[in-house]
Motif scaffolding. Structure first.
Motif, short mmCIF file in Angstrom:
data_model
loop_
_atom_site.label_atom_id
_atom_site.label_comp_id
_atom_site.label_asym_id
_atom_site.label_seq_id
_atom_site.Cartn_x
_atom_site.Cartn_y
_atom_site.Cartn_z
N CYS A 36 5.39 -0.12 10.18
CA CYS A 36 4.38 -0.06 9.14
C CYS A 36 4.75 1.56 8.94
N TYR A 37 5.18 2.39 9.79
CA TYR A 37 5.24 3.74 9.69
C TYR A 37 6.56 4.11 8.75
N LEU A 38 7.43 2.93 8.68
CA LEU A 38 8.53 3.48 7.78
C LEU A 38 8.47 2.78 6.46
N GLU A 39 7.57 2.14 6.05
CA GLU A 39 7.40 1.42 4.89
C GLU A 39 7.48 2.19 3.70
N PRO A 40 7.77 2.06 2.61
CA PRO A 40 8.29 0.75 2.00
C PRO A 40 9.54 0.77 2.63
N ILE A 41 10.12 -0.60 3.18
CA ILE A 41 11.47 -0.94 3.63
C ILE A 41 12.28 -1.75 2.63
N VAL A 42 13.54 -1.40 2.55
CA VAL A 42 14.15 -2.58 1.55
C VAL A 42 15.44 -2.79 2.34
N ASP A 43 15.64 -4.02 2.41
CA ASP A 43 16.95 -4.61 2.98
C ASP A 43 18.02 -4.99 2.01
N ALA A 61 0.94 -1.38 -0.01
CA ALA A 61 -0.11 0.11 0.14
C ALA A 61 0.83 1.30 0.05
N ALA A 62 2.13 1.17 0.65
CA ALA A 62 2.98 2.29 0.85
C ALA A 62 3.81 2.41 -0.44
N GLY A 63 3.84 1.42 -1.47
CA GLY A 63 4.51 1.53 -2.75
C GLY A 63 5.62 0.75 -2.82
N ALA A 64 5.50 -0.59 -2.28
CA ALA A 64 6.81 -1.43 -2.27
C ALA A 64 6.89 -2.05 -3.71
N ASN A 65 5.68 -2.56 -4.43
CA ASN A 65 5.83 -2.93 -5.63
C ASN A 65 6.54 -1.99 -6.70
N THR A 73 19.43 -1.72 6.39
CA THR A 73 17.90 -1.43 6.29
C THR A 73 17.70 0.00 5.77
N TYR A 74 16.92 0.25 4.72
CA TYR A 74 16.71 1.39 4.17
C TYR A 74 15.16 1.64 4.25
N VAL A 75 14.57 2.90 4.64
CA VAL A 75 13.27 3.27 4.84
C VAL A 75 12.71 4.11 4.19
N LYS A 76 11.12 4.11 4.32
CA LYS A 76 10.63 5.19 3.50
C LYS A 76 11.05 5.27 2.07
N VAL A 77 11.53 4.14 1.44
CA VAL A 77 11.88 4.44 0.01
C VAL A 77 11.08 4.46 -0.78
N ASN A 78 11.49 5.32 -1.94
CA ASN A 78 10.30 5.71 -3.04
C ASN A 78 11.39 5.42 -4.37
N GLU A 79 10.66 5.64 -5.65
CA GLU A 79 11.05 5.18 -6.73
C GLU A 79 12.29 6.01 -7.08
N ALA A 80 12.57 7.13 -6.67
CA ALA A 80 13.66 7.79 -6.83
C ALA A 80 14.67 7.47 -5.88
N SER A 81 14.60 7.33 -4.64
CA SER A 81 15.38 7.18 -3.65
C SER A 81 16.14 5.86 -3.89
N ILE A 82 15.25 4.80 -4.19
CA ILE A 82 16.07 3.50 -4.74
C ILE A 82 17.08 3.48 -5.45
N ALA A 108 21.55 9.03 4.03
CA ALA A 108 20.21 9.82 3.93
C ALA A 108 18.86 8.86 4.18
N TYR A 109 19.22 7.61 3.62
CA TYR A 109 17.80 6.76 3.66
C TYR A 109 17.88 5.58 4.50
N LEU A 110 19.05 5.35 5.45
CA LEU A 110 19.32 4.26 6.17
C LEU A 110 18.22 4.45 7.52
N ILE A 111 17.89 3.38 8.05
CA ILE A 111 17.24 3.34 9.28
C ILE A 111 17.90 4.05 10.41
N SER A 112 17.20 4.81 11.27
CA SER A 112 17.79 5.51 12.48
C SER A 112 18.08 4.47 13.48
N ASP A 113 19.19 4.71 14.30
CA ASP A 113 19.47 3.90 15.43
C ASP A 113 18.14 3.62 16.23
#
Lengths: 176, 582
Positions: free
Chosen positions: B45-52, B13-17, B62-71, B86-91
């Protein structure tokens, strides 16, 4: 149960007069009609085929499965999934779950109803949109949420909802 | 390098596909094509889409709130052996997982739910193998008894007791049923387990079936969960191909198979006798118990019904021993519980914590506190059957007994957080609206009583409340509780009773003072323009649908209260924060 062939034929004719081809669900019926407890499955597959369940179709299913029409109608109206009227090209499922409610789903519903001029459960006159409220889409962290033809739109605001609808309307207008 | 995209329903729903597709085309353009892996919901869920991304040394980034540009930026950095900082998950976000104890969710967001080998590599199907080859059914039930596992669907009934009753029931045909009809609005634990780790459900049901002497299983899944159905179907096929389902499992005399039944959307079907009626193709209406399903259930045969999370715990218990499970939790509630944390919370998602943690630990520890740092007002637990626990009880321990003492229930695990802007009368009205619509209509008190309660609550929120309404609500609530047949009716008044218990002043404010302190009930609020702040830009007047706003350009505007329909458009359009709700 012995089925009166005249009844089945009359029921088929009634369906055909409505432009509904009963043969399309022959596979489903031949597979499930005699199976005990399969009524909900039959209704689900019929709705997949025809998009909705007209009363004439329910009567036909009753005849073929040996159930009373009242029972089939009773089951079809009990469950939220079944629709007795055709729906628009775009089905808007607006989540009215707790999380969405707390985060302002009512304002989204007002915006949609305002924009399309319909109430919940209705279809627009141009047959483009149907609005259905649903209990929970399970994407609570994106609330408020709506789903249009399987695509999810999250963190909605009334303005965002309006512009999503407008872009679909524009796309459809261009396609014409 | 290996790429894994989180594809639970919420991630999609957040755009993972879209992110996965963008990654694929970027890699193709770079001539570095590689398969993109899939995993389920990790709960954040608040960090989706998540890419490992796992580098060649196997280290996970782990990268969070990834979109088509940031990937693309992320992949460019990773392909060069660097991090896209800039896109890594925070500690802080990464530490959320450490604050949890994950048993039911142990594989969710880690393994590929569509690959049985991933589950096997995590020790999957070892527990059922050990049961079938080295343990007697009674010994399996004994381990469940030692574990103290109780039904996670809401009622909290001891699992071993149900299994034992089904085992001892007379009959050669017994059914093992899984209730995955998660109808509680604001809860999605079961969906996440089926989408993220379907094999744990299958293995849990296998163990139950072996213990009870059952050879047929059914999973009743909500039709609103299409992805869960797809993944479970695939998992069942793979398990059959491996011989984990079917005849003579692990060379023993034990045979078992599972089929899926898609529900058709009725909250009451979460009640076990209603679920059975629905499985039989009828309207999902509950019936009197006894006979309990353990004696006469599906097609009048002995049947056991557990919820998804209950079964998901079973393989872990058999593998680690009942005592290891019982070591967690409190005296009356053992193990862990999964909660769906939603509402006005900063870090919403799925969390699994040991029983005995405090509500505060979940909301502030794991959830990061309230959105926009507003004041915490209450948390709604147990959905339409549960209740609102107020801020002053935030130290309440999470176990069946302590929660029941507050008037709420553990429920299936919905935890909806509310802040100062949530009106408790409106909340009660919301739940009654839900139960009123979902009442099957069999019992008069539930069918008509919830309707009358809803009418009273509606008129209170519309500013038309009358003296005596509160007492009438209480009377109706107690009668419905006393006379309804099933759990839905017996618990339907709980949201009203708990809000009356803790927020009676809000009801009284609505009725006697015509005031909604949360400023939510539109009939009881007025919009006013602050003359000091108003710049006379005319934007509000132009946006007002009923022309209730007057004023000259560059002069303070005014709202005509007789004309105003309280839609709030003036407030949302004002750029100077000059419109206030009172």
């Amino acid at each position: 149960m012995k089925i009166n062939c005249n009844c089945v034929q009359a029921s088929k004719t009634a369906l055909q007069q409505q432009g509904i081809d009963p043969e399309k669900m022959e596979d489903v019926l031949s597979h499930y009609a005699d199976k005990e407890g399969a009524l909900i499955t039959i209704l689900q597959q019929a709705q997949d085929i025809y998009g909705y369940l007209p009363v004439e179709l329910l009567n036909y299913i009753a005849l073929r499965t040996g159930n009373k029409p009242a029972k089939v109608l009773g089951v079809a109206t009990f469950y939220a999934q079944f629709r007795l009227a055709p729906m628009g090209k775009y089905l808007i499922m607006l989540c009215k779950g707790t999380a969405c409610h707390v985060n302002g789903a009512n304002a989204i519903e007002e915006a949609i109803c305002d924009t399309l001029g319909i109430q919940e459960g209705e279809t627009t006159a141009d047959g483009l949109f149907t609005l259905n409220n649903v209990a929970c889409l399970g994407c609570c962290s994106l609330s408020p949420v709506m789903m249009i033809n399987g695509e999810t739109y999250g963190t909605l605001t009334p303005d965002k909802a309006r512009s999503i609808l407008a872009s679909i309307q524009q796309k459809e207008a261009e396609a014409k | 390098m290996r790429i894994v995209v989180g594809k639970g329903s919420c991630g999609i729903a957040a755009g993972a596909n879209k992110v996965a597709a963008a990654a694929e085309s970027y890699l193709k353009a770079q001539g570095k094509e590689m398969p993109i892996g899939v995993t389920g919901c990790i709960g954040m869920c608040y960090l989706e889409p998540i890419v490992d991304i796992f580098d060649d040394a196997g280290v996970q980034h782990t990268y969070v709130k990834v979109n088509e540009a940031s990937i693309q930026t992320i992949l460019e950095a990773e392909l060069a052996g660097k991090r896209a900082e800039a896109y890594l998950i925070s500690d802080e976000d990464a530490s959320i997982l450490q604050k949890q104890t994950r048993i039911a969710l142990r594989n969710c967001g880690i393994i590929n739910p569509e690959n049985i080998e991933d589950y096997i590599a995590k020790g999957g199907y070892e527990a059922i193998k050990a049961c079938v080859t080295t343990m007697k059914p009674e010994e399996v039930i004994e381990q469940i008894k030692i574990s103290g596992l109780a039904g996670r669907g809401g009622a909290g009934f001891p699992t071993w007791f149900k299994w034992n009753a089904a085992r001892n029931a007379k009959g050669d045909k017994k059914y093992t049923i899984c209730n995955a009809d998660e109808g509680d609005p604001g809860a999605f634990m079961d969906r996440a387990v089926i989408e993220g780790d379907p094999h744990t459900l299958i293995e849990g049901m296998l163990i139950g079936a072996y213990a009870m002497g059952s050879d047929e299983g059914v999973v009743y899944v909500r039709a609103e969960y299409p992805l869960a159905i797809v993944r479970l179907t695939k998992a069942l096929e793979d398990a059959r191909a491996k011989g984990f389902l079917g005849k003579n499992i692990f060379g023993s005399s034990f045979s078992f198979d599972i089929r899926i039944k898609a529900g058709a959307g009725a909250f009451v079907c979460g009640e076990e006798t209603a679920l059975i009626a629905s499985l039989e193709g009828e309207r999902g209406m509950p019936r009197l118990k006894p006979p309990f399903p353990a004696e006469k259930g599906f097609w009048q045969k002995p049947s056991n019904i557990n919820n998804v999370e209950t079964y998901a715990n079973v393989p872990w218990i058999l593998k680690n021993g009942g005592a290891a499970f019982a070591a967690m939790g409190t005296e009356n509630s053992k193990g862990t519980k999964v909660f769906a944390l939603t509402g006005k919370i900063k870090k919403g998602g799925l969390v699994e914590i040991p029983m005995g943690a405090k509500i505060k630990d979940v909301i502030y520890g794991v959830g990061g506190g309230i959105k926009e740092d507003k004041a915490f007002k209450a948390v709604q637990m147990g959905g339409p059957s549960g209740g609102c626990i107020p801020a002053e009880l935030i130290e309440t321990i999470i176990d069946y007994k302590s929660l029941a003492a507050t008037g709420a229930i553990m429920g299936s695990g919905g935890m909806v957080v509310m802040d100062e802007t949530t009106c408790m009368v409106d909340m009660a009205r919301f739940f009654l609206d839900f139960t009123c619509k979902e009442s099957c209509g069999k019992c008069i008190h539930c069918r008509i009583g919830t309707k009358r309660m809803l009418e009273i609550l509606t008129r209170i929120t519309e500013g038309k409340g009358k003296d005596g309404d509160i007492e009438l609500l209480e009377e109706l609530a107690n009668q419905i509780k006393a006379s309804a047949l099933c759990g839905l009716g017996q618990t339907a008044p709980n949201p009203v009773l708990t809000t009356l218990r803790y927020f009676r002043n809000e009801y009284e404010d609505h009725i006697y003072n015509h005031k909604c302190t949360a400023k939510q009930c539109s009939a009881l609020i007025t919009y006013e323009i602050d003359a000091e702040k108003c710049r006379g830009c005319t934007l509000c007047a132009r946006n007002c649908p009923v022309n209730a706003i007057s004023g000259n350009v560059k002069e303070a505007h005014k709202i005509d209260q007789d004309v105003c329909i309280k839609c709030g458009k003036c407030m949302s359009s004002c750029k100077f924060d000059a419109v206030h709700k009172n």
